[in-house]
Design an enzyme around this catalytic site. Structure first.
Site, PDB file in Angstrom:
ATOM      1  N   HIS A   1       0.858  -1.188   0.000  1.00  0.00           N
ATOM      2  CA  HIS A   1       0.000   0.000   0.000  1.00  0.00           C
ATOM      3  C   HIS A   1       0.888   1.229   0.000  1.00  0.00           C
ATOM      4  O   HIS A   1       2.111   1.127  -0.109  1.00  0.00           O
ATOM      5  CB  HIS A   1      -0.892  -0.005   1.240  1.00  0.00           C
ATOM      6  CG  HIS A   1      -1.914  -1.092   1.229  1.00  0.00           C
ATOM      7  ND1 HIS A   1      -2.890  -1.175   0.274  1.00  0.00           N
ATOM      8  CD2 HIS A   1      -2.114  -2.119   2.082  1.00  0.00           C
ATOM      9  CE1 HIS A   1      -3.663  -2.230   0.542  1.00  0.00           C
ATOM     10  NE2 HIS A   1      -3.197  -2.815   1.623  1.00  0.00           N
ATOM     11  N   THR A   2       0.266   2.395   0.193  1.00  0.00           N
ATOM     12  CA  THR A   2       1.028   3.634   0.284  1.00  0.00           C
ATOM     13  C   THR A   2       2.182   3.482   1.272  1.00  0.00           C
ATOM     14  O   THR A   2       1.975   3.097   2.412  1.00  0.00           O
ATOM     15  CB  THR A   2       0.122   4.772   0.802  1.00  0.00           C
ATOM     16  OG1 THR A   2      -1.159   4.628   0.219  1.00  0.00           O
ATOM     17  CG2 THR A   2       0.721   6.110   0.494  1.00  0.00           C
ATOM     18  N   SER A   3       3.381   3.771   0.808  1.00  0.00           N
ATOM     19  CA  SER A   3       4.494   3.708   1.756  1.00  0.00           C
ATOM     20  C   SER A   3       5.157   5.060   1.943  1.00  0.00           C
ATOM     21  O   SER A   3       6.135   5.181   2.652  1.00  0.00           O
ATOM     22  CB  SER A   3       5.519   2.667   1.296  1.00  0.00           C
ATOM     23  OG  SER A   3       5.882   2.940  -0.035  1.00  0.00           O
ATOM     24  N   SER A   4       4.601   6.072   1.308  1.00  0.00           N
ATOM     25  CA  SER A   4       5.059   7.439   1.577  1.00  0.00           C
ATOM     26  C   SER A   4       3.983   8.403   1.115  1.00  0.00           C
ATOM     27  O   SER A   4       3.214   8.090   0.203  1.00  0.00           O
ATOM     28  CB  SER A   4       6.363   7.730   0.829  1.00  0.00           C
ATOM     29  OG  SER A   4       6.111   7.690  -0.559  1.00  0.00           O
TER      30      SER A   4
END
Lengths: 249, 310, 252
Positions: A32-35
């Site tokens: 998923h979104t990691s930043s």
């Protein structure tokens, strides 16, 4: 050379070796979104005698690029609470729509929206915690301001992990490092809330915003400030930090 | 052909040899026993009113609301089986919320009426369900001002090109009535019910009914609505409130022996008293309208007596 | 075996637009023993008459606490009531978990009587609760009808209690907490047949309300009086009735 469409844009096998298809696998672990992508910086909040004041600047950065200069990061909930958002702007927009749907649903009851800031903070912290437990966090650090069930001024924070923290003055992001020491000096721990005036609280936030504008490269001089008192919410969204001097740059 | 005893009226979704669906017709009977409800579309807003018969002295006065809000800009009142009405409202709220989920804005009243019409109609199709025992009046105001998209955080650059047409106006009042069969009317001049595109001319927009009435006193109420010349578009919202109250009082004349409470709500234009929201009519205003309604009725009685004397 | 063709299921309208199955479910409520609810400006009181199946068995519970600010009184099928009360307890806990606030009492839309194979609940409920706007009393019927009431009685012979409540309706708002309980017990007493009386065994009283000014917290938590705890309440009723009789004698 291979001219078939499926090879377009691919590195040439004869030069780079066979394409490593493991990059395109649809099975296996999912990321998923990691930043965060487009971000807002600090949110500042101070409790005073009879209310709370929140402030943010109006900038949304794309990495180090000052991408959007007209982004309002203080969101009003019903007539009782304000949420100040730091972190990812699209996640903020998602939460804003969530708050909108809750406000609509609450108003279906005969008595209208009775959720106070404390209820809202409890709820939002649980949203954050649920999402991070799914390894799909909402990339924000927020301050919630308003009143609690006893009618006392309320100010508390929640972050992308679901961590909550409460204090008479709070700051997120770069402000947690730069603004909090200033606020602690202005309003020491032993100073009772009754002695903090609205004017002093607003003045303190303006001072913090200025310091942040000088030192935080992801900040700007246009800002929003919201004062919540028993009379209601007074929000100004197009303020400019006054008396800045950048000639020395 | 009578319905009873033929066997064609015992199950939903069954046609009789002459092409009728009796269960739907019986559901209409449930509506005709309910308290009268009316809606009036005015030039600057919409008003809803309902007659609530007081079935017990033990009911808390003023507490049991019958007009519900959907999203912020739509009101629904229904006549007939109250729990069915609540089911209907619950569906309407789900539809409005799912619309927001997709389009990030409030559902146009016409689109809501369209979806609800489809929902109610589905309850005439299967023998495992029964039709709605309600006729619902759906009133709304589609914002004539340009609304921000849900979650919008700023206005973007102040200079440069933009895609906006200067001075374009859309939106306006909408009034629809959905019957147990799923039937509802939209006027052909309005934006089509399935598409949210606004009509460029707000004066003939969004359509449906100019005035709607259902429940026990609907005949009397319709007769009064027709006298108002609503299609000319001259009636103001403030006058509409008074007329709605008067019409409920007129419609109540036939069941005079029973006490009733009047409940009223309204939705004004964005620059009007409710700022485009659906709200209860303030108590003072409602009481004023009720006083005027009573005076008007007494006046009529006197006239009749005078005629009798002549 | 059926009274008419239109009462076989809950999804058939009669030619008059009635749904007989729902009306019959309403009758199940009248089989249950009576419960009474009433409200003043700060409190809601529930009183119930408990029944036992036989001399040696225990008494059937009539009042169930949902949360510290809400309780229900039941008349009709107790097992249906348990399904509903469990649902309400879950909703209430959910609200406390996610928002940190007690769920406001109110008429919540319920799955209704519109589908084949589902039957209406054969139980009537009186829901008593407080929120920020004060005390509330709701009546829930099998038809799905809910009403907010100033006072209410459901169950066997409840008409007598309702008559009492209607006659004394204007006294309730200004009565004290204790007076309200006495009114409730007296309404309950009205429903009793000749050979019966209110005892510590068959009487249940529940009270919930706003806390008195200046106390900690806004809500006076729900309190259920059963068994020996009802003694002072029943004595208060006796005293009040005695005083009323005496004054009547003076009048004559």
């Amino acid at each position: 050379m291979n001219h078939f469409p499926e090879a377009w844009g691919r590195p040439r096998d004869d030069v780079y070796g066979a394409y490593d298809h493991s990059y395109l696998q649809t099975t296996g672990p999912k990321a998923h979104t990691s930043s965060p992508a487009v971000t807002g910086t600090s949110v500042l909040g101070v409790k005073f005698n009879g209310g709370v004041v929140l402030a943010t600047d109006n900038l949304a950065s794309y990495g180090s690029l000052a991408r959007f200069t007209d982004v309002k990061r203080l969101r009003v909930f019903g007539s009782n609470a304000i949420v100040g958002f730091g972190g990812d702007v699209s996640d903020m927009q998602y939460i804003d729509r969530l708050l909108e749907s809750i406000d609509i649903r609450e108003n279906y009851s005969h008595h209208g929206n009775m959720l106070n800031a404390k209820n809202l903070h409890t709820y939002l912290s649980k949203v954050f915690y649920k999402r991070r437990s799914e390894f799909n966090p909402l990339w924000n650090h927020i301050l919630v301001a308003g009143y609690d069930g006893e009618g006392e001024p309320f100010l508390s924070s929640a972050d992308l992990l679901g961590t909550t923290f409460s204090a008479p003055h709070l700051a997120t992001g770069f402000g947690a490092h730069l603004a909090v020491p200033i606020l602690r000096r202005l309003f020491p721990e032993e100073m009772p809330l009754e002695e903090v005036s609205k004017e002093a609280a607003i003045e303190a936030l303006k001072q913090c915003l200025k310091v942040l504008y000088y030192r935080d490269a992801r900040s700007m001089d246009k800002y929003s400030i919201a004062v919540i008192t028993k009379e209601g919410i007074d929000i100004k969204e197009n303020e400019v930090i006054e008396g800045t001097e950048l000639g020395f740059c | 052909m009578t319905s009873i005893g033929t066997g064609y009226d015992l199950s939903n979704s069954v046609f009789s040899p002459d092409g009728r669906n009796f269960q739907v017709e019986y559901a209409v009977k449930a509506v005709e026993n309910g308290g009268t409800a009316v809606g009036i579309r005015c030039k600057d807003g919409v008003v809803l009113a309902v007659e609530k018969i007081i079935t017990s002295k033990l009911l808390k006065p003023g507490a049991n609301k019958r007009i519900a809000t959907v999203d912020r800009h739509v009101g629904i009142v229904s006549a007939g089986l109250v729990p069915d009405g609540r089911h209907f409202v619950s569906r309407a709220r789900d539809e409005a919320s799912s619309w927001r989920g997709v389009y990030k804005g409030p559902i146009p009243t016409s689109a809501l009426a369209n979806r609800l019409g489809g929902y109610v109609q589905a309850y005439t199709l299967y023998s495992s369900v029964r039709p709605f025992g309600t006729t619902a009046i759906v009133a709304g105001w589609d914002s004539e001002a340009e609304l921000a998209v849900d979650g919008q955080v700023g206005t973007g650059p102040s200079s440069g090109s933009g895609g906006k047409v200067e001075g374009a106006k859309g939106g306006g009042p909408g009034l629809y009535m959905i019957e147990p069969s799923g039937l509802y009317w939209v006027s052909s001049t309005s934006a089509s019910a399935s598409s949210p595109i606004y009509h460029p001319n707000p004066t003939i927009l969004p359509g449906g009914y100019y005035g709607a009435a259902t429940g026990k006193g609907r005949q009397a109420a319709k007769a009064e609505l027709e006298k108002l010349d609503l299609s000319s578009g001259n009636l103001s919202l403030a006058d509409g409130v008074k007329e709605a109250a008067r019409i409920i009082y007129v419609a109540h004349e036939d069941s005079k022996d029973k006490e009733f409470e009047l409940e009223m709500s309204w939705i004004s234009s964005v620059d009007g008293p409710t700022k485009g929201r659906h709200e209860e009519v303030p108590k003072e205003l409602r009481e004023e309208a009720e006083k005027a309604a009573k005076r008007a009725l007494e006046g009529e009685d006197e006239e009749e007596e005078e005629k009798m004397e002549e | 075996m059926f009274r008419n063709n239109y009462d076989n299921d809950a999804v058939t309208f009669s030619p008059q637009g009635r749904i007989f199955q729902v009306e019959y479910a309403q009758e199940a409520v009248k089989q249950g023993s009576v419960v009474v609810g009433l409200v003043n400006k700060t409190h809601v009181v529930l009183v119930g008459l408990k029944r036992n199946a036989e001399e040696l068995s225990s008494y059937q519970k009539k009042i169930i606490e949902i949360d510290s600010h809400m309780a229900i009184a039941i008349a009709g099928l107790a097992s249906d009531a348990r399904v509903l009360s469990n649902f309400m307890k879950q909703q209430s806990l959910g609200s406390k978990m996610t928002y940190g606030r007690p769920i406001p009492p109110g008429p919540y839309p319920q799955t209704n009587t519109q589908h084949y194979g589902k039957r209406p609940y054969g139980v009537g409920l009186l829901v008593a609760g407080v929120d920020e706007s004060g005390p509330h009393l709701f009546e829930f019927q099998p038809s799905g009808l809910t009403h907010e009431m100033a006072a209410c009685a459901i169950g066997a012979r409840s008409q007598m209690a309702r008559t009492y409540l209607e006659r004394n309706l204007d006294k309730f708002p200004d009565s004290s907490r204790d007076e309200l309980i006495t009114h409730g017990l007296r309404a309950l007493k009205e429903t009793l047949s000749q050979d019966k009386e209110l005892t510590v065994d068959n009487t249940s009283v529940g009270v919930v309300g706003l806390a008195p000014e200046g106390s900690k917290g806004r809500i006076e938590s729900f309190k259920l009086y059963e068994g020996q705890e009802t003694v002072p309440l029943l004595e208060a009723l006796e005293r009040a009735d005695g005083a009323a009789e005496e004054s009547m004698e003076v009048d004559s």
